[in-house]
Design a protein around this motif. Structure first.
Motif, short mmCIF file in Angstrom:
data_model
loop_
_atom_site.label_atom_id
_atom_site.label_comp_id
_atom_site.label_asym_id
_atom_site.label_seq_id
_atom_site.Cartn_x
_atom_site.Cartn_y
_atom_site.Cartn_z
N ALA A 71 0.88 -1.17 0.00
CA ALA A 71 0.00 0.00 0.00
C ALA A 71 0.91 1.22 0.00
N MET A 72 0.50 2.26 -0.73
CA MET A 72 1.36 3.43 -0.87
C MET A 72 0.58 4.71 -0.61
N LEU A 73 1.13 5.54 0.28
CA LEU A 73 0.59 6.87 0.54
C LEU A 73 1.31 7.84 -0.39
N THR A 74 0.62 8.35 -1.39
CA THR A 74 1.23 9.27 -2.34
C THR A 74 1.16 10.69 -1.81
N VAL B 63 -16.40 10.39 7.72
CA VAL B 63 -15.12 9.79 8.09
C VAL B 63 -15.30 8.39 8.65
N ILE B 64 -16.19 8.23 9.64
CA ILE B 64 -16.38 6.94 10.29
C ILE B 64 -16.91 5.91 9.31
N GLU B 65 -17.71 6.34 8.33
CA GLU B 65 -18.27 5.41 7.34
C GLU B 65 -17.19 4.87 6.42
N VAL B 66 -16.19 5.71 6.11
CA VAL B 66 -15.09 5.26 5.25
C VAL B 66 -14.35 4.10 5.91
N ILE B 67 -14.12 4.20 7.21
CA ILE B 67 -13.37 3.16 7.92
C ILE B 67 -14.25 1.94 8.18
N GLN B 68 -15.52 2.16 8.52
CA GLN B 68 -16.42 1.05 8.79
C GLN B 68 -16.68 0.21 7.56
N ARG B 69 -16.51 0.79 6.37
CA ARG B 69 -16.67 0.00 5.15
C ARG B 69 -15.62 -1.11 5.06
N GLU B 70 -14.47 -0.86 5.72
CA GLU B 70 -13.41 -1.88 5.71
C GLU B 70 -13.71 -2.98 6.73
N ARG B 71 -13.87 -2.56 8.00
CA ARG B 71 -14.19 -3.52 9.07
C ARG B 71 -14.71 -2.75 10.27
N ARG C 48 -6.96 4.88 6.06
CA ARG C 48 -7.62 3.97 5.13
C ARG C 48 -6.64 2.93 4.58
N LEU C 49 -5.41 3.33 4.36
CA LEU C 49 -4.39 2.38 3.91
C LEU C 49 -4.11 1.34 4.99
N LEU C 50 -3.96 1.80 6.24
CA LEU C 50 -3.60 0.89 7.32
C LEU C 50 -4.67 -0.16 7.58
N VAL C 51 -5.95 0.25 7.52
CA VAL C 51 -7.01 -0.71 7.83
C VAL C 51 -7.17 -1.74 6.71
#
Length: 615
Positions: free
Chosen positions: A360-363, A377-385, A430-433
């Protein structure tokens, strides 16, 4: 010290939010002040008010008569239609400004590689920033105010600016105020720190390190006071229940010294545990670049063929390795990251990837968030897990988001309404999760404040994977990586056992050698004065022959060390995955691994010195 300028009861609000509330402070001659605080807390607003670039709702700013204040805004304020030379020195003839050694030094330090006749609009963001900085610094200002001056500067440029500010005035003359997230820069140039928070400004003596210790002590004192208050409330309740009050001894508390404050704080990373976890997730092979060369494609309407960025470089990433990359602008740092990420293929050589590698790359851009602009914001992360494991702890999506500075209120903010720094934080989160096992960060400190950087580093401390960081922020590099590599613009990738300081010495030596060569010097005596690595161009044939022997010997030793390290890592993996973990054995293996790493660093330094003789 003579007073230069001051603020009296400054207040300013934006909408319903009060940014500064009755702030009074001043600048005296000799002040070297760094300003810190969270994004949006009013650092830039306060600086603009003090520079009289904007007006407060209440209060006033006073200045000594005739005071000359220079101000560098975060925004690009140069006229894009002007040539670079005119933008910096106006219509002054070359001999007029070149006769001033101070101006010559500023030009050499900031814009030596910029086309003097190019239009400002044709320059890159970093070049425009350096032109604006040069224009400011050549003027004889009494006070200089700099808003994020290190943005777009490389490590070398940041070091030059720090040295210039330290030497610009005598200790009791002039003053400067700087807003920056570069903590090394704050420590290097500042003798006082202003923390802007919650509408007020708290002053601290010293640079960033002293500020952190003082703030820790202040927060601890506040916690003790609150604890005592709560204890008194409990005793009052008990007295009300019992009737007559019981006699109690008065509690005493001693504020410990700064070293005692941090005595029980563990090391940032449990290297042994992370290495074990990384090996389990990645296996033995990660990413290897073997004898790689790369020449970028030619640009349209350009007759001259592009120079190769990489020339026969080899890089092997190990499980759990944390490496920082520094280099001159245009040397290929971002290109190297994209090559490791699989976005760019080498011209020659090969890239070998482990079967389980997930990168994964943070540009430097934030376009990766374009598809979630309408989400909160919370929805972006909850979409992952919904639940995440960080450093052995289970965190909910909300807890993880809060750890990176998103308060309960901010968690429900749409992504499109976030500031640049907040988007940067969300981009990293988002990259980390996504649970990569190889993470690459390209200039991750852009737009982040010092508190957020500390939070990011805390998250990275518990992240068990291979980490590659490109940054001009040497504090971050030394904090989150274990060793550094350099791209010096000659197509080679060099190890830096001496860290960023060694890189700066190499650059000084290279520049001095280039200056000696262009002046027709018969040898590199001038370059020798620039650093320990210089002065090799005039080596005798006997010295070169010995250097070749040394290189062969060192490379054989490094190969053997590499095999020994691989064997130790295999033993550690086996010991760590056994039914009953032998922690004493793991500790002994880790000690041997550290000894090998130290021996390897020493050999790499010998190799570097020998290779310099042959160049």
């Amino acid at each position: 010290m003579a007073h230069l300028l001051g603020a009296e009861n400054l207040s300013i609000s934006f909408g319903t939010r009060t940014v500064l509330d009755s702030v009074s402070l001043g600048l005296n001659e000799g002040d070297r002040i760094g300003m810190v605080g969270r994004n949006g807390d009013g650092k830039s607003t306060l600086m603009r008010l003090l520079a009289q670039r904007s007006s407060p709702d209440e209060g006033r700013v006073t200045m000594r008569s005739g005071l000359n204040v220079g101000f560098l805004d975060q925004q690009d304020v140069l006229d894009g239609d002007l040539p670079v030379g005119v933008a910096i020195v106006g219509e002054a003839a070359d001999h007029e400004w070149a006769a001033n050694p101070r101006i010559r030094e500023i030009m050499a330090g900031l814009v030596e590689d910029v086309d003097w006749h190019a239009q400002v609009s044709s320059l890159s963001g970093g070049q425009r920033r350096r032109v604006a900085l040069a224009k400011l610094l050549i003027e004889p200002h009494d006070v200089i105010m700099l808003d994020e001056p290190t943005n777009h500067l490389d490590v070398e440029g940041v070091a030059w600016l720090a040295e210039h500010l330290k030497q610009r005035w005598r200790p009791s003359d002039g003053a400067f105020l700087v807003v920056t997230h570069d903590r090394w820069f704050l420590d290097e140039v500042c003798t006082r720190t202003w923390e802007v928070h919650d509408g007020v400004v708290d002053p601290f003596d010293g640079g960033y390190a002293a500020y952190v210790l003082a703030r820790a002590e202040r927060d601890r004192t506040a916690a003790v006071v609150e604890g005592k208050r709560q204890q008194l409330v409990k005793k009052e309740l008990a007295w009300l229940r019992r009737g007559a009050p019981a006699r109690t001894s008065k509690p005493k508390f001693r504020i410990e010294a700064a070293n005692e404050l941090i005595a029980d704080v563990p090391a940032p990373r449990d290297t042994l545990a992370l290495a074990k976890m990384a090996t389990a997730r990645l296996g033995k092979d990660v990413i290897d670049l073997e004898h790689v060369s790369y020449t970028p494609p030619a640009r349209e309407h350009t007759a001259q063929a592009p120079a190769p960025l990489f020339d026969n470089i080899t890089l092997r990433l190990a499980p759990g390795e944390r490496v920082g990359i520094v280099g001159v602008n245009g040397a290929g740092k971002s290109t190297l990251m994209h090559m490791l990420n699989g976005d760019i293929q080498p011209t020659t050589g090969r890239i070998k990837r482990g079967k389980t590698v997930k990168t994964a790359m943070l540009t430097q851009e934030v376009r990766e968030l374009d598809d979630v602009m309408d989400l909160r914001v919370i929805e972006v992360i909850q979409r992952e897990r919904q639940v995440f494991n960080v450093g052995g702890r289970e965190l909910s999506a909300g807890q993880l988001v809060e750890q990176l500075g998103f308060t309960n209120q901010k968690q429900w903010t749409p992504v499109r309404d976030l500031s640049g720094g907040e988007r940067r934080r969300l981009q990293l989160l988002r990259l980390l999760v996504g649970e990569p096992n190889v993470l690459m960060l390209d200039e991750p400190t852009n737009d982040l404040d010092t508190d957020t950087l500390a939070a990011v580093e805390d998250v990275l401390d518990g992240w068990p994977g291979t980490l590659v960081v490109v940054s001009h922020d040497r504090y971050l590099l030394e904090r989150v990586t274990d060793h550094q590599l350099a791209l010096l613009g000659d197509g080679k990738l060099r190890g830096l056992p001496g860290g960023v300081d060694q890189y700066l010495q190499l650059r000084q030596a290279a520049l001095a050698a280039g200056a000696a060569a262009s002046a027709g010097a018969p040898d590199a005596a001038a370059a020798a004065e620039a650093g320990d690595d210089a002065g090799t161009a005039g080596a005798s044939e006997g010295q070169r022959r010995q250097a070749r022997k040394d290189l062969n010997r060192i490379e054989r030793q490094l190969g053997k060390l590499g095999q020994q390290k691989d064997k130790l890592q295999e033993q550690m993996t086996a010991a760590g995955s056994a039914a009953e973990v032998d922690f004493e054995l793991l500790a002994e293996l880790n000690r041997k691994l550290q000894e090998l790493a130290e021996e390897e660093e020493s050999l790499e330094l010998e190799w570097l010195e020998a290779s310099e003789i042959l160049e």
